[in-house]
Design an enzyme around this catalytic site. Structure first.
Site, PDB file in Angstrom:
ATOM      1  N   ALA A 166       0.898  -1.194  -0.333  1.00 33.60           N
ATOM      2  CA  ALA A 166       0.196   0.039  -0.169  1.00 33.60           C
ATOM      3  C   ALA A 166       1.108   1.410  -0.269  1.00 33.60           C
ATOM      4  CB  ALA A 166      -1.189  -0.295   1.243  1.00 33.60           C
ATOM      5  N   ARG A 202      -5.206   0.086  -9.109  1.00 35.88           N
ATOM      6  CA  ARG A 202      -5.520  -0.750  -7.820  1.00 35.88           C
ATOM      7  C   ARG A 202      -6.348  -0.107  -6.877  1.00 35.88           C
ATOM      8  NH1 ARG A 202      -0.990  -4.580  -5.134  1.00 35.88           N
ATOM      9  NH2 ARG A 202      -2.721  -6.436  -5.239  1.00 35.88           N
ATOM     10  N   ASP A 217      -3.852  -2.970   3.824  1.00 37.93           N
ATOM     11  CA  ASP A 217      -4.232  -1.964   2.705  1.00 37.93           C
ATOM     12  C   ASP A 217      -4.972  -0.624   2.742  1.00 37.93           C
ATOM     13  OD1 ASP A 217      -2.594  -5.119   1.590  1.00 37.93           O
ATOM     14  OD2 ASP A 217      -3.040  -3.406   0.084  1.00 37.93           O
ATOM     15  N   ASN A 262      -6.523  -6.783   4.780  1.00 40.77           N
ATOM     16  CA  ASN A 262      -5.204  -6.932   4.340  1.00 40.77           C
ATOM     17  C   ASN A 262      -4.856  -8.414   2.607  1.00 40.77           C
ATOM     18  OD1 ASN A 262      -2.069  -6.309   4.103  1.00 40.77           O
ATOM     19  ND2 ASN A 262      -2.106  -8.442   5.522  1.00 40.77           N
TER      20      ASN A 262
HETATM   21  O1  MRU Z   1      -1.195  -7.564  -3.223  1.00 45.25           O
HETATM   22  P1  MRU Z   1       0.243  -6.670  -2.290  1.00 45.25           P
HETATM   23  O2  MRU Z   1       1.376  -7.290  -2.652  1.00 45.25           O
HETATM   24  O3  MRU Z   1      -0.082  -5.308  -3.411  1.00 45.25           O
HETATM   25  O4  MRU Z   1      -0.371  -6.810  -1.027  1.00 45.25           O
HETATM   26  C1  MRU Z   1       0.143  -5.735  -0.048  1.00 45.25           C
HETATM   27  C2  MRU Z   1      -0.190  -6.751   1.956  1.00 45.25           C
HETATM   28  O5  MRU Z   1      -1.225  -7.008   1.214  1.00 45.25           O
HETATM   29  C3  MRU Z   1       0.595  -5.629   2.164  1.00 45.25           C
HETATM   30  O6  MRU Z   1       0.476  -6.728   3.590  1.00 45.25           O
HETATM   31  C4  MRU Z   1       0.233  -4.805   2.321  1.00 45.25           C
HETATM   32  O7  MRU Z   1      -0.395  -3.655   2.011  1.00 45.25           O
HETATM   33  C5  MRU Z   1       0.374  -3.289   3.269  1.00 45.25           C
HETATM   34  S1  MRU Z   1       2.023  -3.179   3.182  1.00 45.25           S
HETATM   35  C6  MRU Z   1       2.897  -2.037   4.081  1.00 45.25           C
END
Ligand code: MRU
Length: 370
Positions: free
Chosen positions: A59, A100, A248, A258
């Protein structure tokens, strides 16, 4: 006391200045850990594609990349007449907004860039492009500071010798540096605590196996990789002392979105009396969303589930579901770790109070929530 074997974390995004222009470089996270390579971007559409295809993910990192995407578009179009320049900028915002859906940091960063644009509405395109670039750089630098602050608050929650399970990758790669969940672990290690990490592999995109394990190995932080379906077994055998994940988007009532599989880990942690912590910068809290049911959940390509890269293992023609995130209800969250402190048993009243305490916030952050 700091760990003498500690090496600096990876630089996920970097801005390269060239006179009047510039470009963004991002580590290609789709190829890690086999290949470590920076890809170069010079437009909003390019950065949006980098976000969509998960060259950059996590995120906070998505938010920083999007801010630079706007700055790149402005620099690219600065020699156009004002009306055309603004039309190009509008298209840049639109393509980035669509990259996204779940991580609110994307929309937070774009809103902040729009606010910067409005504040300099009278400026000519070249001057506005420079202001937008300065704002993107500020978002980038603030993120590192925020992660370090969260790390310090979170480290105090971990005992010396703690065995900490994490899901997905909430590390330096998912942020501008240090990480959220892995930032807490890094800070605890830097404070002299002996922490070992249990990394869920995180099907289907394998952020745990490919990214978290890689980050920890790079820094000599003890890490053990498990498949997602092993967490319950380890918890039942007393092999996990705490869980820390990133997020997220957090709804106004404290529900946490998340990476898919996080909810399963939270339920197991509750069953076994293991604390479940969420490292959460304030830019990830979305007060406009009342509860987790309203958080948009991204569905990704079936090919991520039926195989990986060029290999397909599932029967051809099978139907597939691939929700990329899930929601953990607030009552399963032991605490949110923010850059302003730890919120135990988060709920609507506590989050409202946090955001109404205006002395906490810089003008920039505050304005995003008014
Ligand atoms: O699909 P992604 O890899 O973007 O998902 C990321 C996550 O779910 C992380 O746990 C979240 O963004 C926290 S990042 C500091």
């Amino acid at each position: 006391m700091s760990n003498s074997t500690h090496r600096d974390h990876v630089v996920t995004l970097r801005w390269l200045d060239t006179p009047g222009y510039g470009r963004l470089e991002m580590v290609d996270q789709t190829r890690l850990p086999a290949v470590f390579e920076y890809l170069s971007y010079d437009s909003a559409a390019g950065v949006a594609e980098g976000i969509r295809s998960m060259v950059v993910r996590g995120a906070p990192a998505i938010g920083v990349a999007a801010a630079y995407g706007v700055a790149l578009e402005a620099l690219l179009s600065q020699s156009l007449p004002a009306a055309e320049f603004h039309a190009a900028l509008d298209s840049g915002f639109t393509v980035l907004e669509k990259s996204r859906p779940t991580a609110v940091n994307l929309f937070w960063a774009l809103a902040r860039m729009q606010r910067c644009r409005s504040m300099h509405a009278q400026a000519n395109p070249t001057a506005l492009a420079q202001s937008l670039l300065a704002e993107a750089k500020a978002i980038h630098q603030e993120d590192v500071r925020i992660n370090q602050q969260m790390g310090e608050y979170g480290a105090a929650l971990l005992a010396d010798g703690a065995r900490v399970l994490t899901h997905c990758n909430a590390g330096a790669l998912a942020t501008a540096g240090h990480g959220t969940a892995l930032g807490v672990i890094r800070s605890a290690v830097a404070a002299g605590k002996r922490i070992s990490v249990i990394a869920d592999e995180t099907r289907p995109f394998l952020q745990g196996a490919r990214l978290t394990a890689w980050e920890m190995v790079q820094e000599n932080i003890p890490v053990t990789l498990i498949t997602d379906n092993m967490a319950g077994h380890l918890m039942a055998h007393g092999e996990i002392d705490a869980v820390i994940v990133g997020t997220d988007r957090v709804a106004a009532n404290g529900d946490v979105a998340n990476k898919i599989g996080t909810y399963m880990v939270a339920v197991l942690a509750a069953r076994h009396g293991i604390p479940f912590y969420v490292a959460c910068p304030l830019s990830t809290i979305d007060l406009n969303i009342v509860s987790g049911d309203q958080i948009p959940i991204e569905e990704r390509a079936p090919s991520e589930v039926t195989g990986f890269r060029d290999t397909q293992w599932a029967a051809a023609g099978v139907q597939v579901r691939n929700p990329s995130f899930d929601v953990t209800p607030a009552d399963l969250v032991t605490a949110l770790i923010t850059e302003k402190g730890v919120i135990h048993a988060p709920n609507k009243a506590k989050l409202e109070k946090l955001f109404s305490d205006k002395k906490f916030f810089s003008d920039n952050l505050l304005s995003m929530f008014e």
